[in-house]
Design an enzyme around this catalytic site. Structure first.
Site, PDB file in Angstrom:
ATOM      1  N   CYS A 106       0.811  -1.225   0.000  1.00 44.24           N
ATOM      2  CA  CYS A 106       0.000   0.000   0.000  1.00 44.24           C
ATOM      3  C   CYS A 106       0.847   1.280   0.000  1.00 44.24           C
ATOM      4  O   CYS A 106       0.546   2.236  -0.713  1.00 44.24           O
ATOM      5  CB  CYS A 106      -0.949  -0.003   1.194  1.00 44.24           C
ATOM      6  SG  CYS A 106      -0.276  -0.759   2.676  1.00 44.24           S
ATOM      7  N   HIS A 129      -3.161   6.124   4.543  1.00 44.28           N
ATOM      8  CA  HIS A 129      -1.727   6.216   4.821  1.00 44.28           C
ATOM      9  C   HIS A 129      -1.213   7.596   4.371  1.00 44.28           C
ATOM     10  O   HIS A 129      -1.603   8.090   3.307  1.00 44.28           O
ATOM     11  CB  HIS A 129      -0.939   5.160   4.030  1.00 44.28           C
ATOM     12  CG  HIS A 129      -1.091   3.757   4.526  1.00 44.28           C
ATOM     13  ND1 HIS A 129      -1.861   3.402   5.605  1.00 44.28           N
ATOM     14  CD2 HIS A 129      -0.529   2.598   4.067  1.00 44.28           C
ATOM     15  CE1 HIS A 129      -1.770   2.093   5.799  1.00 44.28           C
ATOM     16  NE2 HIS A 129      -0.970   1.574   4.877  1.00 44.28           N
TER      17      HIS A 129
HETATM   18  N1  LIG Z   1      -4.945  -3.644   4.227  1.00 43.77           N
HETATM   19  C1  LIG Z   1      -4.125  -3.052   3.371  1.00 43.77           C
HETATM   20  O1  LIG Z   1      -3.927  -1.817   3.382  1.00 43.77           O
HETATM   21  C2  LIG Z   1      -3.415  -3.870   2.358  1.00 43.77           C
HETATM   22  C3  LIG Z   1      -2.758  -3.219   1.342  1.00 43.77           C
HETATM   23  C4  LIG Z   1      -2.074  -3.953   0.385  1.00 43.77           C
HETATM   24  C5  LIG Z   1      -2.082  -5.331   0.478  1.00 43.77           C
HETATM   25  N2  LIG Z   1      -2.742  -5.946   1.502  1.00 43.77           N
HETATM   26  C6  LIG Z   1      -2.714  -7.409   1.527  1.00 43.77           C
HETATM   27  O2  LIG Z   1      -4.014  -7.927   1.244  1.00 43.77           O
HETATM   28  C7  LIG Z   1      -4.210  -9.153   1.922  1.00 43.77           C
HETATM   29  C8  LIG Z   1      -5.482  -9.100   2.748  1.00 43.77           C
HETATM   30  O3  LIG Z   1      -5.402  -8.040   3.681  1.00 43.77           O
HETATM   31  P1  LIG Z   1      -6.678  -7.553   4.525  1.00 43.77           P
HETATM   32  O4  LIG Z   1      -6.246  -6.265   5.130  1.00 43.77           O
HETATM   33  O5  LIG Z   1      -7.930  -7.592   3.722  1.00 43.77           O
HETATM   34  O6  LIG Z   1      -6.766  -8.711   5.655  1.00 43.77           O
HETATM   35  P2  LIG Z   1      -8.027  -9.147   6.544  1.00 43.77           P
HETATM   36  O7  LIG Z   1      -8.956  -8.012   6.728  1.00 43.77           O
HETATM   37  O8  LIG Z   1      -7.453  -9.790   7.737  1.00 43.77           O
HETATM   38  O9  LIG Z   1      -8.781 -10.260   5.657  1.00 43.77           O
HETATM   39  C9  LIG Z   1      -8.174 -11.484   5.290  1.00 43.77           C
HETATM   40  C10 LIG Z   1      -9.079 -12.240   4.346  1.00 43.77           C
HETATM   41  O10 LIG Z   1      -8.398 -13.415   3.933  1.00 43.77           O
HETATM   42  C11 LIG Z   1      -9.204 -14.565   4.212  1.00 43.77           C
HETATM   43  N3  LIG Z   1      -8.332 -15.687   4.532  1.00 43.77           N
HETATM   44  C12 LIG Z   1      -7.287 -15.698   5.378  1.00 43.77           C
HETATM   45  N4  LIG Z   1      -6.732 -16.942   5.418  1.00 43.77           N
HETATM   46  C13 LIG Z   1      -7.469 -17.724   4.596  1.00 43.77           C
HETATM   47  C14 LIG Z   1      -7.414 -19.094   4.210  1.00 43.77           C
HETATM   48  N5  LIG Z   1      -6.492 -19.931   4.685  1.00 43.77           N
HETATM   49  N6  LIG Z   1      -8.334 -19.557   3.331  1.00 43.77           N
HETATM   50  C15 LIG Z   1      -9.277 -18.723   2.843  1.00 43.77           C
HETATM   51  N7  LIG Z   1      -9.385 -17.412   3.162  1.00 43.77           N
HETATM   52  C16 LIG Z   1      -8.484 -16.920   4.031  1.00 43.77           C
HETATM   53  C17 LIG Z   1     -10.062 -14.137   5.392  1.00 43.77           C
HETATM   54  O11 LIG Z   1     -11.204 -14.963   5.462  1.00 43.77           O
HETATM   55  P3  LIG Z   1     -11.946 -15.201   6.888  1.00 43.77           P
HETATM   56  O12 LIG Z   1     -12.698 -13.926   7.177  1.00 43.77           O
HETATM   57  O13 LIG Z   1     -12.825 -16.362   6.595  1.00 43.77           O
HETATM   58  O14 LIG Z   1     -10.865 -15.484   7.876  1.00 43.77           O
HETATM   59  C18 LIG Z   1     -10.385 -12.692   4.987  1.00 43.77           C
HETATM   60  O15 LIG Z   1     -11.410 -12.692   4.011  1.00 43.77           O
HETATM   61  C19 LIG Z   1      -2.922  -9.385   2.726  1.00 43.77           C
HETATM   62  O16 LIG Z   1      -2.044 -10.166   1.959  1.00 43.77           O
HETATM   63  C20 LIG Z   1      -2.358  -7.992   2.878  1.00 43.77           C
HETATM   64  O17 LIG Z   1      -0.962  -7.997   3.071  1.00 43.77           O
HETATM   65  C21 LIG Z   1      -3.419  -5.264   2.425  1.00 43.77           C
END
Ligand SMILES: NC(=O)c1ccc[n+]([C@@H]2O[C@H](COP(=O)([O-])OP(=O)(O)OC[C@H]3O[C@@H](n4cnc5c(N)ncnc54)[C@H](OP(=O)(O)O)[C@@H]3O)[C@@H](O)[C@H]2O)c1
Length: 340
Positions: free
Chosen positions: A130, A243
Site C-alpha cells: 500500500c 496512509h
Molecule cells: N490492508 C491493506 O492496506 C493492504 C494493502 C495492500 C495489500 N494488503 C494485503 O491484502 C491481503 C489481505 O489483507 P486484509 O487487510 O484484507 O486482511 P483481513 O482483513 O485480515 O482479511 C483477510 C481475508 O483473507 C481470508 N483468509 C485468510 N486466510 C485464509 C485461508 N487460509 N483460506 C481462505 N481465506 C483466508 C479471510 O477470510 P476469513 O474472514 O474467513 O478469515 C479474509 O477474508 C494481505 O495479503 C495484505 O498484506 C493489504
C-alpha cells in the site's frame, strides 16, 4: 459478454473494498464468486445492490473463471494462487508472495501498465504494498521530468493496513484505555497503538530496517526505475484508514516547486490540494473512500541543489490495494483478455 470474476478474501478489509470497487466502476462482470475461509462459509457480503454468499476457497474449482482477485495473505496465497493460475484463471494478488518474482509483473497502472503482458509466464500479476502504490503514483510524473536520484520517505500508516484485527485493536484499546478492567493489551501490534505511534511494521531485517521499509525500496525499483535509491522509515499511527507519507526527493535536474505542482495537477490518479494556509492540505480522514492519491505541502528543499518535499495521502484499502487490483484487472481485460 463479461468476465467470470473471483474475489478471494471477500470477508476481509481489502476483499470487501474489491467488491465495492468492481461494482462502482461497473467492471464487466458476467458472474462473481466471493470466497473466504471455511469459517466464513455462508457469510453475506455486498456487491453493489446484490448480496453474495461466501464460499470456501479450499474447495473452489477455478476452472472456467477468468480473473481471481486475491486478498488472503501470503500463506493462503501460496496454496491457492497456483491452483487458480493452473486452471487458466489469471490471479491478481495483493500479498507480498509474488511481488519480487522476476516472472511476475508488479503493476501500478498509472506507472507501468505496459508490464501487463508479463502475466503470461505464470498467469499471476502482483499488486504492490500500500505505501509503495501511492508513492510511485506521485513520483512517476516528476521522475519523467527531472529524473529522481534519491527518495527519503517517512510513512504514517493506518491500522487497517494490518487487516481486520488491526482495526479492532485500535478501536477496543482506545475505548478501554481509561476504563479500569477494560484495558486491551497489545496483540496485533507490538506496543500500545491507541494514542501512540510505533516505528515498526512487519519483521526486522539483518541491517536493522524492517520488511515494510525494504518492500518500499524493492518495489519502487521494480515498478518505477531500478536506478532510483529509496530509504524509508515506516511507522504505524492510530488512524483507521488512510496512509500518509512525508517524501523528500532529490532529482538530477532542477525542478521548480511551481512546475512540480503543475505537473502533479495533470498527473493520472493525483489530486493536488496545496494552499499555504491553515487547512489547505489533505489529512487521512479526508481521503477515505476516494480513488485519488492526494499531494499537499509541495515545496523546495533548500538543503539540496535539486530537491523537493511533499506530503502524500491516500486510502490504503483503495489505491493501496483494492482499487489498484481492479485497475490492473481493467488493463488486463482491455489489453489482453478482451472479453468485456
Ligand atoms: N490492508 C491493506 O492496506 C493492504 C494493502 C495492500 C495489500 N494488503 C494485503 O491484502 C491481503 C489481505 O489483507 P486484509 O487487510 O484484507 O486482511 P483481513 O482483513 O485480515 O482479511 C483477510 C481475508 O483473507 C481470508 N483468509 C485468510 N486466510 C485464509 C485461508 N487460509 N483460506 C481462505 N481465506 C483466508 C479471510 O477470510 P476469513 O474472514 O474467513 O478469515 C479474509 O477474508 C494481505 O495479503 C495484505 O498484506 C493489504
Amino acid at each position: 459478454m463479461g468476465y467470470r470474476v473471483v474475489v478471494a478474501g471477500a470477508t476481509g478489509n481489502v476483499g470487501r473494498e474489491m467488491l465495492n470497487i468492481l461494482a462502482e466502476r461497473e467492471f464487466p462482470v458476467e458472474e462473481i464468486a466471493a470466497l473466504a475461509s471455511r469459517k466464513s462459509l455462508g457469510t453475506e457480503v455486498s456487491f453493489g445492490d446484490k448480496t453474495l454468499t461466501t464460499k470456501d476457497l479450499d474447495t473452489f474449482d477455478f476452472t472456467g473463471w477468468d480473473i481471481a482477485l486475491f486478498a488472503v495473505g501470503s500463506d493462503a496465497t501460496k496454496i491457492y494462487a497456483p491452483k487458480a493460475a493452473a486452471a487458466g484463471c489469471v490471479v491478481i494478488d495483493n500479498s507480498s508472495l509474488y511481488r519480487y518474482d522476476p516472472q511476475v509483473p508488479l503493476i501500478v497502472p498509472e506507472v507501468n501498465a505496459d508490464a501487463i503482458e508479463g502475466y503470461k509466464a505464470k498467469n499471476i500479476i502482483a499488486n504492490p504494498n500500500c505505501s509503495t502504490a501511492q508513492m510511485v503514483v506521485a513520483l512517476k510524473p516528476l521522475h519523467d521530468r527531472a529524473k529522481i536520484k534519491r527518495v527519503v520517505v517517512s510513512t504514517y500508516q493506518s491500522v487497517s493496513g494490518a487487516g481486520k484485527a488491526g482495526i479492532d485493536e485500535l478501536w477496543n484499546q482506545t475505548k478501554g484505555i481509561y476504563v479500569p478492567g477494560q484495558e486491551v493489551e497489545p496483540s496485533k501490534f507490538t506496543k500500545q497503538i491507541a494514542f501512540n505511534v510505533i516505528p515498526h511494521i512487519d519483521s526486522f531485517m539483518e541491517d536493522g530496517s524492517t520488511k515494510e521499509e525494504w518492500k518500499m525500496v524493492a518495489e519502487t525499483k521494480k515498478i518505477l526505475d531500478p536506478k532510483v535509491k529509496v530509504t524509508a522509515t515506516c511507522v504505524r499511527v492510530p488512524v483507521f484508514v488512510g496512509h500518509s507519507e512525508a517524501i523528500n526527493i532529490e532529482f538530477e535536474d532542477f525542478l521548480d516547486e511551481e512546475e512540480a505542482r503543475d505537473i502533479l495537477r495533470e498527473a493520472p490518479g493525483v489530486l493536488v490540494v496545496d494552499k499555504r494556509e491553515a487547512g489547505g492540505y489533505i489529512t487521512p480522514v479526508e481521503c477515505v473512500g476516494d480513488y485519488a492519491t492526494y499531494i499537499s505541502r509541495i515545496r523546495q528543499d533548500s538543503t539540496l541543489d535539486n530537491g523537493l518535499n511533499l506530503w502524500c495521502v491516500s486510502d490504503n484499502l483503495r489505491k493501496g490495494a483494492a482499487l489498484n487490483a481492479v485497475q490492473i484487472a481493467e488493463v488486463l481485460g482491455n489489453r489482453c483478455l478482451k472479453k468485456g
